[in-house]
Design a protein around this motif. Sequence first.
Motif, PDB file in Angstrom:
ATOM      1  N   ALA A 180      25.925 -43.008  12.623  1.00  0.00           N
ATOM      2  CA  ALA A 180      25.668 -44.383  13.057  1.00  0.00           C
ATOM      3  C   ALA A 180      25.520 -44.501  14.572  1.00  0.00           C
ATOM      4  O   ALA A 180      24.749 -45.311  15.060  1.00  0.00           O
ATOM      5  CB  ALA A 180      26.784 -45.289  12.564  1.00  0.00           C
ATOM      6  N   TYR A 181      26.257 -43.692  15.335  1.00  0.00           N
ATOM      7  CA  TYR A 181      26.242 -43.811  16.791  1.00  0.00           C
ATOM      8  C   TYR A 181      25.685 -42.571  17.479  1.00  0.00           C
ATOM      9  O   TYR A 181      26.032 -42.273  18.607  1.00  0.00           O
ATOM     10  CB  TYR A 181      27.651 -44.109  17.301  1.00  0.00           C
ATOM     11  N   ALA A 218      26.446 -34.673  21.171  1.00  0.00           N
ATOM     12  CA  ALA A 218      25.856 -35.338  22.334  1.00  0.00           C
ATOM     13  C   ALA A 218      26.832 -36.358  22.921  1.00  0.00           C
ATOM     14  O   ALA A 218      26.916 -36.505  24.146  1.00  0.00           O
ATOM     15  CB  ALA A 218      24.553 -36.011  21.944  1.00  0.00           C
ATOM     16  N   GLY A 219      27.582 -37.038  22.067  1.00  0.00           N
ATOM     17  CA  GLY A 219      28.581 -37.990  22.545  1.00  0.00           C
ATOM     18  C   GLY A 219      29.660 -37.321  23.373  1.00  0.00           C
ATOM     19  O   GLY A 219      30.093 -37.854  24.401  1.00  0.00           O
ATOM     20  N   ARG A 220      30.104 -36.137  22.938  1.00  0.00           N
ATOM     21  CA  ARG A 220      31.108 -35.395  23.712  1.00  0.00           C
ATOM     22  C   ARG A 220      30.531 -34.927  25.045  1.00  0.00           C
ATOM     23  O   ARG A 220      31.210 -34.937  26.070  1.00  0.00           O
ATOM     24  CB  ARG A 220      31.622 -34.195  22.922  1.00  0.00           C
ATOM     25  N   MET A 221      29.263 -34.512  25.029  1.00  0.00           N
ATOM     26  CA  MET A 221      28.632 -34.065  26.271  1.00  0.00           C
ATOM     27  C   MET A 221      28.551 -35.208  27.278  1.00  0.00           C
ATOM     28  O   MET A 221      28.842 -35.028  28.466  1.00  0.00           O
ATOM     29  CB  MET A 221      27.232 -33.514  25.978  1.00  0.00           C
TER      30      MET A 221
END
Length: 63
Positions: free
Chosen positions: A37-38, A43-46
Amino acid sequence: MTEKFNSNHFYRADHRTFGGIIYPSDFATDRRGKNHAYGSPIAGRMISDKKFDMQCRRRMTDA
């Protein structure tokens, strides 16, 4: 037409930044194709790690 590319530059680690943690699950190719969903968790951790580096850099210049 023949083109030559000069690639004599080397990667040098920057030990002044955190850079993040790489997990074995980051290399699991069987998880691709699932809808998140997000966006991608990797990529979010990066992005989070990059923001942490930027926050530390700002605090160093303010001190």
